[in-house]
Design a protein around this motif. Structure first.
Motif, mmCIF file in Angstrom:
data_model
loop_
_atom_site.group_PDB
_atom_site.id
_atom_site.type_symbol
_atom_site.label_atom_id
_atom_site.label_comp_id
_atom_site.label_asym_id
_atom_site.label_seq_id
_atom_site.Cartn_x
_atom_site.Cartn_y
_atom_site.Cartn_z
ATOM 1 N N ILE A 234 25.937 33.847 32.470
ATOM 2 C CA ILE A 234 24.355 33.814 31.910
ATOM 3 C C ILE A 234 24.377 32.767 30.929
ATOM 4 N N LEU A 235 25.455 32.671 29.897
ATOM 5 C CA LEU A 235 25.410 31.841 28.890
ATOM 6 C C LEU A 235 26.168 30.346 29.245
ATOM 7 N N GLY A 236 26.387 30.035 30.221
ATOM 8 C CA GLY A 236 26.923 28.790 30.803
ATOM 9 C C GLY A 236 25.897 27.560 30.840
ATOM 10 N N ALA A 237 26.454 26.724 31.658
ATOM 11 C CA ALA A 237 25.524 25.331 31.319
ATOM 12 C C ALA A 237 24.116 25.843 32.139
ATOM 13 N N GLN A 238 23.314 24.888 31.732
ATOM 14 C CA GLN A 238 21.974 25.294 32.125
ATOM 15 C C GLN A 238 21.727 24.706 33.425
ATOM 16 N N VAL A 239 20.971 25.101 34.389
ATOM 17 C CA VAL A 239 20.903 24.538 35.751
ATOM 18 C C VAL A 239 19.450 24.449 35.668
ATOM 19 N N PRO A 240 18.884 23.422 36.453
ATOM 20 C CA PRO A 240 17.501 23.364 36.566
ATOM 21 C C PRO A 240 17.151 24.144 37.621
ATOM 22 N N VAL A 241 15.972 25.047 37.437
ATOM 23 C CA VAL A 241 15.629 26.179 38.350
ATOM 24 C C VAL A 241 14.029 25.620 38.851
ATOM 25 N N GLY A 242 13.643 24.476 38.220
ATOM 26 C CA GLY A 242 12.066 24.373 38.556
ATOM 27 C C GLY A 242 12.165 23.585 39.998
ATOM 28 N N ALA A 243 10.781 23.167 40.482
ATOM 29 C CA ALA A 243 10.684 22.579 42.085
ATOM 30 C C ALA A 243 11.185 20.992 41.823
ATOM 31 N N ARG A 244 12.032 20.796 42.708
ATOM 32 C CA ARG A 244 12.207 19.481 42.871
ATOM 33 C C ARG A 244 11.030 18.564 43.419
ATOM 34 N N PRO A 245 10.860 17.489 42.933
ATOM 35 C CA PRO A 245 9.719 16.530 43.098
ATOM 36 C C PRO A 245 9.979 15.972 44.527
ATOM 37 N N ILE A 246 8.939 16.250 45.571
ATOM 38 C CA ILE A 246 9.145 15.883 46.816
ATOM 39 C C ILE A 246 8.528 14.165 46.941
ATOM 40 N N ALA A 247 9.435 13.510 47.638
ATOM 41 C CA ALA A 247 8.856 12.046 47.708
ATOM 42 C C ALA A 247 7.678 11.886 48.881
ATOM 43 N N ARG A 248 6.802 10.843 48.544
ATOM 44 C CA ARG A 248 5.804 10.566 49.625
ATOM 45 C C ARG A 248 6.255 10.340 50.766
ATOM 46 N N THR A 249 5.863 10.520 51.699
ATOM 47 C CA THR A 249 6.113 10.490 53.342
ATOM 48 C C THR A 249 5.502 8.800 53.504
ATOM 49 N N ARG A 250 6.334 7.827 54.128
ATOM 50 C CA ARG A 250 5.730 6.869 54.392
ATOM 51 C C ARG A 250 5.051 6.559 55.808
ATOM 52 N N THR A 251 4.246 5.834 55.959
ATOM 53 C CA THR A 251 3.438 6.033 57.178
ATOM 54 C C THR A 251 4.145 5.151 58.260
ATOM 55 N N ALA A 252 3.707 5.277 59.415
ATOM 56 C CA ALA A 252 4.181 4.407 60.725
ATOM 57 C C ALA A 252 4.274 2.884 60.069
ATOM 58 N N ASP A 253 2.997 2.215 59.757
ATOM 59 C CA ASP A 253 2.703 0.866 59.504
ATOM 60 C C ASP A 253 3.679 0.320 58.427
ATOM 61 N N GLU A 254 4.222 1.081 57.328
ATOM 62 C CA GLU A 254 5.003 0.802 56.312
ATOM 63 C C GLU A 254 6.364 0.966 56.938
ATOM 64 N N VAL A 255 6.768 1.605 57.608
ATOM 65 C CA VAL A 255 8.120 1.966 58.224
ATOM 66 C C VAL A 255 8.236 0.478 59.148
ATOM 67 N N LEU A 256 7.290 0.141 59.887
ATOM 68 C CA LEU A 256 7.385 -0.890 60.770
ATOM 69 C C LEU A 256 7.627 -2.270 60.047
ATOM 70 N N ALA A 257 6.967 -2.492 58.751
ATOM 71 C CA ALA A 257 7.089 -3.428 58.201
ATOM 72 C C ALA A 257 8.364 -3.559 57.419
ATOM 73 N N ALA A 258 8.738 -2.654 57.092
ATOM 74 C CA ALA A 258 10.154 -2.716 56.352
ATOM 75 C C ALA A 258 11.340 -2.925 57.416
ATOM 76 N N SER A 259 10.993 -2.789 58.560
ATOM 77 C CA SER A 259 12.161 -3.075 59.781
ATOM 78 C C SER A 259 12.867 -4.320 59.583
ATOM 79 N N PRO A 260 14.173 -4.530 59.870
ATOM 80 C CA PRO A 260 14.712 -5.759 59.706
ATOM 81 C C PRO A 260 14.464 -6.591 61.035
ATOM 82 N N LEU A 261 14.178 -6.205 62.083
ATOM 83 C CA LEU A 261 13.592 -6.607 63.197
ATOM 84 C C LEU A 261 12.359 -7.474 62.914
ATOM 85 N N ARG A 262 11.475 -6.687 62.218
ATOM 86 C CA ARG A 262 10.152 -7.339 61.926
ATOM 87 C C ARG A 262 10.154 -8.525 60.980
#
Length: 276
Positions: A234-262
């Motif tokens: 109980i008195l050990g190292a502090q461990v984060p117990v809060g919610a981890r931030p969730i990254a924004r999901t990219r759209t299909a157009d953003e994924v296609l624009a970042a494609s190496p083939l494109r």
């Protein structure tokens, strides 16, 4: 059988020292003739000569042919150790002690008693089991079943077997009150024994706890003492117990624009590029 030739010549082999042999390969008992197991032919031979003089192994043959074989023209082969000098370089007391120690060791290696495996008891067959004691109801049922399928009982009053079954049913019906009373007493005694056992169980449990109360108290006290330099979970190292931030999901157009083939297609379509 012709006589065998004996010689007084001694064996050219070096003298045989008894200390180099096993104690069981020679005999030095004072009340018996000294003998030794010949190292060449492995037969017991007498040690010739008086004490204080040169001792030799008795003249003997290693083949030891019979009379018929000697008559056929064969000859015995003299043992190489025949008339070999024997050096008695051990004392009788030392030899007797070695023999006694060897006998003790051999006796210790052998079991004094034979422990046989106890055979597994075989259960008796079903037809050999003792049946349950008959009651008034079972006797009456047997009598009625016999009368229902017996031709003599149906045609006349009763057969000898029917009369016997009827008599047994009457006797058991007369003894039924006594049997029921005895069974009731046995059941009551069993219930009283179980009740006494249930009442004695808490007291026995309390007595057992009183016997281990002091060790339990000491163990609890030692567990409450903090250890030097130790940290509890109980008195050990502090461990984060809060919610981890969730990254924004990219759209299909953003994924296609970042494609190496494109990206490669976009570079090839720039002005000044050569098309094949």
């Amino acid at each position: 059988m012709p006589a065998r030739t004996r010689t007084k010549r001694r064996s050219p082999l070096p003298p045989l020292q008894l200390s180099t042999l096993l104690p069981s390969h020679y005999n030095l008992r004072p009340d018996e003739a000294n003998a030794v197991a010949c190292p060449d032919c492995q037969t017991w031979q007498r040690i010739m000569g008086d004490q204080g003089k040169t001792r030799t192994i008795r003249d003997h043959y290693s083949t030891d042919l019979s009379g018929a074989e000697l008559d056929a023209g064969q000859r015995d082969t003299r043992c190489p150790s025949a008339r070999r000098i024997v050096e008695i370089d051990v004392t009788i007391a030392h030899w007797a002690r070695q023999i006694e120690e060897g006998t003790t060791q051999v006796a210790a290696r052998r079991p004094t008693t034979l422990l046989r495996k106890v055979p597994t008891p075989q259960p008796v067959a079903l037809h050999q089991l003792n049946p349950a004691p008959p009651t008034a109801d079972s006797a009456r049922t047997r009598f009625e079943a016999h009368r229902a399928r017996c031709a003599d009982c149906i045609a006349s009053k009763a057969c000898p077997t029917g009369l016997r079954l009827e008599g047994e049913a009457r006797v058991l019906r007369y003894r039924e009150p006594q049997r029921a009373a005895a069974q009731a007493r046995a059941e009551q005694e069993q219930r009283l024994a179980e009740r006494r056992q249930a009442e004695d169980r808490p007291e026995r449990r309390q007595a057992e706890w009183s016997g281990v109360l002091l060790p339990v108290f000491v163990a609890d006290a030692l567990r409450r003492i903090p250890l030097h330099g130790a940290r509890s979970p109980i008195l050990g190292a502090q461990v984060p117990v809060g919610a981890r931030p969730i990254a924004r999901t990219r759209t299909a157009d953003e994924v296609l624009a970042a494609s190496p083939l494109r990206t490669q297609r976009g570079r090839s379509s720039t002005p000044g590029s050569l098309s094949v």
